[in-house]
Design a protein around this motif. Structure first.
Motif, short mmCIF file in Angstrom:
data_model
loop_
_atom_site.label_atom_id
_atom_site.label_comp_id
_atom_site.label_asym_id
_atom_site.label_seq_id
_atom_site.Cartn_x
_atom_site.Cartn_y
_atom_site.Cartn_z
N GLN A 132 0.84 -1.19 0.00
CA GLN A 132 0.00 0.00 0.00
C GLN A 132 0.88 1.24 0.00
N THR A 133 0.56 2.20 -0.85
CA THR A 133 1.34 3.42 -0.94
C THR A 133 0.71 4.51 -0.12
N ALA A 134 1.46 5.61 0.05
CA ALA A 134 0.95 6.73 0.82
C ALA A 134 -0.29 7.31 0.17
N SER A 135 -0.33 7.34 -1.19
CA SER A 135 -1.51 7.88 -1.87
C SER A 135 -2.72 6.99 -1.66
N GLU A 136 -2.51 5.64 -1.59
CA GLU A 136 -3.63 4.74 -1.32
C GLU A 136 -4.16 4.94 0.08
N ASP A 137 -3.25 5.22 1.01
CA ASP A 137 -3.68 5.49 2.38
C ASP A 137 -4.59 6.71 2.42
N MET A 138 -4.26 7.72 1.63
CA MET A 138 -5.08 8.92 1.59
C MET A 138 -6.48 8.61 1.07
N ALA A 139 -6.57 7.64 0.14
CA ALA A 139 -7.86 7.30 -0.44
C ALA A 139 -8.80 6.65 0.56
N THR A 140 -8.25 6.09 1.65
CA THR A 140 -9.08 5.43 2.65
C THR A 140 -9.58 6.40 3.72
N ARG A 141 -9.21 7.65 3.63
CA ARG A 141 -9.58 8.61 4.66
C ARG A 141 -11.02 9.09 4.49
N LYS A 142 -11.62 9.49 5.61
CA LYS A 142 -12.98 10.01 5.60
C LYS A 142 -13.02 11.28 6.45
N LYS A 143 -14.11 12.01 6.36
CA LYS A 143 -14.23 13.25 7.11
C LYS A 143 -14.28 12.97 8.60
N CYS A 144 -13.52 13.74 9.37
CA CYS A 144 -13.48 13.57 10.83
C CYS A 144 -14.70 14.28 11.44
N PRO A 145 -15.61 13.54 12.09
CA PRO A 145 -16.85 14.14 12.59
C PRO A 145 -16.64 15.13 13.73
N ASP A 146 -15.58 14.98 14.51
CA ASP A 146 -15.34 15.88 15.65
C ASP A 146 -14.06 16.69 15.45
N PHE A 147 -13.83 17.11 14.20
CA PHE A 147 -12.58 17.80 13.90
C PHE A 147 -12.44 19.12 14.65
N ASP A 148 -13.55 19.77 14.98
CA ASP A 148 -13.46 21.04 15.70
C ASP A 148 -12.70 20.90 17.01
N SER A 149 -12.80 19.73 17.64
CA SER A 149 -12.10 19.52 18.91
C SER A 149 -10.60 19.36 18.71
N MET A 210 -5.61 1.70 14.57
CA MET A 210 -5.33 3.06 15.01
C MET A 210 -6.41 4.02 14.50
N ARG A 211 -6.55 5.13 15.20
CA ARG A 211 -7.32 6.26 14.68
C ARG A 211 -6.36 7.42 14.50
N VAL A 212 -6.24 7.88 13.25
CA VAL A 212 -5.33 8.99 12.93
C VAL A 212 -6.14 10.13 12.35
N VAL A 213 -5.98 11.33 12.91
CA VAL A 213 -6.67 12.52 12.41
C VAL A 213 -5.65 13.42 11.72
N TYR A 214 -6.04 13.99 10.57
CA TYR A 214 -5.14 14.81 9.76
C TYR A 214 -5.57 16.28 9.81
N SER A 215 -4.62 17.15 9.59
CA SER A 215 -4.86 18.59 9.74
C SER A 215 -5.80 19.16 8.68
N ASN A 216 -6.16 18.37 7.66
CA ASN A 216 -7.10 18.86 6.65
C ASN A 216 -8.55 18.47 6.97
N GLY A 217 -8.79 17.93 8.18
CA GLY A 217 -10.14 17.60 8.59
C GLY A 217 -10.56 16.18 8.29
N MET A 218 -9.62 15.34 7.83
CA MET A 218 -9.92 13.95 7.52
C MET A 218 -9.35 13.04 8.62
N GLU A 219 -9.80 11.79 8.62
CA GLU A 219 -9.25 10.81 9.55
C GLU A 219 -9.23 9.45 8.88
N SER A 220 -8.46 8.52 9.44
CA SER A 220 -8.42 7.16 8.93
C SER A 220 -8.33 6.18 10.09
N ASN A 221 -8.95 5.03 9.88
CA ASN A 221 -8.96 3.97 10.88
C ASN A 221 -8.18 2.80 10.28
#
Length: 392
Positions: A132-149, A210-221
């Motif tokens: 799996q490449t870094a770009s594929e990892d990005m494709a699995t990301r979704k919007k972080c529902p509690d990003f404001d926190s 893992m749960r990883v949150v990214y600075s663009n408002g997305m997250e991945s599990n």
């Protein structure tokens, strides 16, 4: 007897014993296709914790799933791979005692070597690599529902990177990734919010969800090893650490310490003294744990008016004394405090003190002022139900 020279030996070979031709073993080279496919499948399952799916969006995963089906349906593949299939990936038949003699023609005619399936007819698609490449990892990301926190956390990390309080360095390895660390991946700040229990997938190799949150408002599990692979493949990836500490972890006393949550509740009580005011009667509290667990026994607790409640807002605080913050909010809204007296479970009259006649917007504004360290510049006017800036 005189010794013969090499030329005499090679020129006098009536039986043709020295006529040796080197040939390639076609059987071995074609069996190698089975082994390569099998090893690739095992690598995918180890990294992702599941078998590849035929309906996957990722073309490489779909291709692997198709080949897995062919392996399972191919007697010659099961025969060749049976001794190596210790985890039963290919099913019980791979471990059978059936010994069918194979010829080169059998192997060459195997449908495993055919690439005529529709799934392999690629149009306008780039074929992925085995890992799996870094770009594929990005494709699995979704919007972080509690990003404001998490916004204050990312803002502070960026500020401290800019002023030199935080530094970056190369990635040490998968085993060093921990909850509370931050990284730069694909040009974004990636924060490890949570990590499940590490389990040994095979000897010496551990994995965890893992749960990883990214600075663009997305997250991945994703899995620990998948995240590590993405960091490894991104040549610009960096670990963020404090210049005063070996690593960056959100521990107490650290500059990025997560204090807890300010929560706002609304009562579901049918009490005629409470129900008519439900839309603007709110309880303001704090907790370091999960809010839903905190309110699980609300109908039995007079603090919650002996009724179910609903969570209408949560605000995550950093670098603050949680109890002091709660007292500050209660004092700020003192003029709007509700005077409620109800009997507890034992019939004793009690007066819950954390309920206020306030709009949700007013609470949000006050919480933001606390985060910005501006709360002392304002006061709450109960008559107008507004936050008013003090005159200097």
């Amino acid at each position: 007897m005189a010794k013969r020279t090499l030329d005499e030996v090679f020129s006098n070979d009536p039986l043709g014993l020295l006529e040796v031709s080197v040939t390639k073993s076609k059987k071995l080279s074609n069996y190698a296709i089975y082994y390569d496919t099998f090893e690739e499948l095992k690598g995918f399952i180890e990294e992702n914790g599941r078998e590849p799916e035929i309906e996957a969006d990722n073309i490489h995963e779909a291709k692997l799933a198709a080949r897995l089906e062919k392996l399972r349906a191919s007697p010659e593949a099961l025969e060749a791979l049976g001794p190596f299939d210790t985890d039963g990936l290919l099913g019980a038949e791979s471990n059978s005692e059936k010994k069918t003699a194979l010829t080169i023609d059998d192997v060459l005619s195997s449908d495993l070597l055919e690439d005529n399936d529709e799934i392999f007819q690629l149009k306008h698609v780039s074929v992925g690599t085995k890992k799996q490449t870094a770009s594929e990892d990005m494709a699995t990301r979704k919007k972080c529902p509690d990003f404001d926190s998490f916004k204050p956390l990312f803002k502070q990390i960026q500020e401290e990177l800019d002023n030199g309080t935080l530094k970056t360095r190369g990635i040490k390895g998968v085993a060093e990734i921990q909850k509370g660390q931050a990284f730069i991946l694909s040009g974004l700040i990636a924060y490890v919010v949570d990590m499940g229990e590490k389990k040994e997938r095979r000897k010496g190799h551990h994995n965890a969800r893992m749960r990883v949150v990214y600075s663009n408002g997305m997250e991945s599990n994703l899995l620990l090893r998948s995240f590590g692979a993405a960091l490894y493949k991104d040549k610009a990836a960096r670990e963020i650490f404090s210049k005063d500490k070996e690593t960056l972890l959100t521990e107490e006393k650290h500059s990025l310490y997560r204090s807890g949550i300010v929560y706002v509740l609304r009562s579901k009580s049918d009490d005629p003294r409470i129900a008519p005011h439900r839309d603007y009667l709110h309880k303001i509290g704090v907790t370091t744990s999960d809010v839903k667990k905190r309110i699980a026994s609300a109908p039995k607790d007079s603090t919650y008016l002996l009724a179910d409640v609903e969570v209408v807002a949560e605000f995550t605080l950093y670098n603050m004394n949680l109890k002091a913050t709660e007292k500050l909010l209660h004092a700020f809204f003192r003029d709007a405090q509700a005077d409620i007296r109800i009997p507890d479970r034992f019939g004793e009259m009690v007066r819950p003190k954390e309920w206020f006649f306030l709009s949700l917007d007013a609470i949000k504004q006050a919480t933001q002022l606390i985060k910005n360290n501006e709360i002392t510049d304002y006061r709450y006017d109960a008559e107008t139900a507004q936050l008013i800036k003090k005159e200097r």
